[in-house]
Design a protein around this motif. Structure first.
Motif, short mmCIF file in Angstrom:
data_model
loop_
_atom_site.label_atom_id
_atom_site.label_comp_id
_atom_site.label_asym_id
_atom_site.label_seq_id
_atom_site.Cartn_x
_atom_site.Cartn_y
_atom_site.Cartn_z
N GLY A 1 -6.27 -2.60 3.04
CA GLY A 1 -5.71 -3.21 3.86
C GLY A 1 -5.82 -2.10 5.08
N THR A 2 -4.80 -1.10 4.53
CA THR A 2 -3.73 0.24 4.65
C THR A 2 -4.50 1.73 3.66
OG1 THR A 2 -2.13 -1.10 4.90
CG2 THR A 2 -1.78 1.34 5.29
N PRO A 3 -5.20 2.22 4.71
CA PRO A 3 -6.01 3.76 4.04
C PRO A 3 -4.76 4.46 3.14
CG PRO A 3 -6.84 3.76 6.10
CD PRO A 3 -5.70 2.89 5.87
N ARG A 4 -4.51 4.88 1.62
CA ARG A 4 -3.89 5.38 1.26
C ARG A 4 -4.71 6.74 -0.43
NH1 ARG A 4 -2.84 0.46 0.42
NH2 ARG A 4 -2.47 -1.01 -1.11
N ALA A 5 -3.53 6.96 -0.25
CA ALA A 5 -4.64 8.18 -1.91
C ALA A 5 -2.56 7.33 -3.21
CB ALA A 5 -4.23 9.70 -1.51
N SER A 6 -3.70 8.29 -3.99
CA SER A 6 -2.72 7.78 -4.78
C SER A 6 -1.78 6.46 -5.69
CB SER A 6 -1.91 8.52 -5.16
OG SER A 6 -2.35 10.36 -5.69
N PRO A 7 -2.55 5.73 -5.10
CA PRO A 7 -1.45 3.70 -5.42
C PRO A 7 -1.94 3.70 -6.55
CG PRO A 7 -4.17 3.57 -4.44
CD PRO A 7 -4.00 5.32 -4.52
N TYR B 1 4.87 8.39 5.57
CA TYR B 1 4.68 9.76 3.88
C TYR B 1 4.01 8.24 2.78
CZ TYR B 1 3.17 12.91 0.74
OH TYR B 1 2.65 13.41 0.04
N LEU B 2 5.30 8.12 3.04
CA LEU B 2 5.01 6.73 1.47
C LEU B 2 4.75 4.95 1.61
CD1 LEU B 2 8.53 7.79 -1.25
CD2 LEU B 2 5.41 8.89 -0.37
N SER B 3 3.94 4.50 1.57
CA SER B 3 2.98 2.79 1.77
C SER B 3 3.82 1.97 1.10
CB SER B 3 1.78 3.18 1.66
OG SER B 3 1.26 1.89 2.47
#
Length: 242
Positions: free
Chosen positions: A132-138, A159-161
């Motif tokens: 639902g939200t683009p992000r890295a290192s989840p 910056y932090l999701s």
């Protein structure tokens, strides 16, 4: 793919330091190894069923790769496949002891991606999903009936999701959010048999959405409990020290 083997130096119970224990009489330990098809760093790894997968990463020249090395523990054979896009800093995990998930990541422009590549260990096929939200290192928690893809690096001012995506055993995706005052980039651990997991520690941003971030160690803790095709995420007891 070459698979060198080697044998460790012999080790007996008499050579073990005082206070250590050895199960059985292990007179020697044997090891075997293999070379990945492409040398790279920032790789993602996960397993389900008899398959272990090693995906993506950064090459020596700084570019990203889509290569996936797959090891079958039954046949002892390696094969090579590919992600839907080259990237690094991928969140990796599994759901239902069948599907391996590679979620999010950074592309070569350091932009977070919404991609989720799902490998079916039974059919040797891939399915493409989206966060639902683009992000890295989840962080990916395998809760048995569902996987929780938690947090990560969002690439925006916050910056932090705080985003959560749930992927169930039918590969249906639903969204949620961490109920935290301060966004957190933590560590995760789960027990798929009990259907529970923790997201905790790491660091948090005390000034989300502002021009300058304020990071500090975190003791915020979220407890995840599987609930059918989703999970309940509740605030849990804080660690004594961040």
């Amino acid at each position: 793919m070459p698979a060198p083997t080697y044998t460790a130096a012999a080790r007996t119970s008499s050579s073990v330091d005082s206070g250590a224990s050895v199960v059985g009489e292990l007179h020697s330990w044997g090891f075997s190894g293999a070379m990945l098809s492409v040398a790279r760093s920032s790789i993602a790894a996960a397993s389900a069923g008899q398959m272990a997968l090693f995906a993506g990463g950064k090459l020596q020249n700084g570019t990203h790769t889509d290569v996936v090395d797959i090891f079958n523990s039954y046949t002892k054979k390696w094969t090579v496949s590919h992600l839907s896009a080259a990237r690094s800093n991928i969140g990796a995990g599994a759901v239902g002891d069948r599907y391996v998930l590679f979620a999010g990541g950074f592309d070569s422009d350091f932009q977070p991606l919404p991609l989720v590549d799902v490998y079916d260990t039974r059919t040797d096929t891939w399915t493409a999903l989206n966060l639902g939200t683009p992000r890295a290192s989840p962080r990916v928690l395998d809760l048995g009936s569902v996987a929780a893809i938690v947090g990560g690096l969002s690439g925006d001012l916050q910056y932090l999701s705080n985003a959560i995506d749930y992927v169930d055993g039918n590969l249906h995706v639903s969204q949620g959010s961490l109920r935290k005052e301060f966004p957190q980039f933590g560590v995760a651990a789960a027990d798929k048999k009990l259907g529970v997991g923790l997201f905790t520690a790491g660091y948090q941003n005390n000034r989300p959405g502002e021009r300058f971030n304020d990071f500090e160690a975190s003791n915020q803790t979220t407890l995840f409990t599987a609930a059918g095709s989703s999970a309940n995420a509740t605030e849990s007891q804080l660690f004594p020290f961040p």
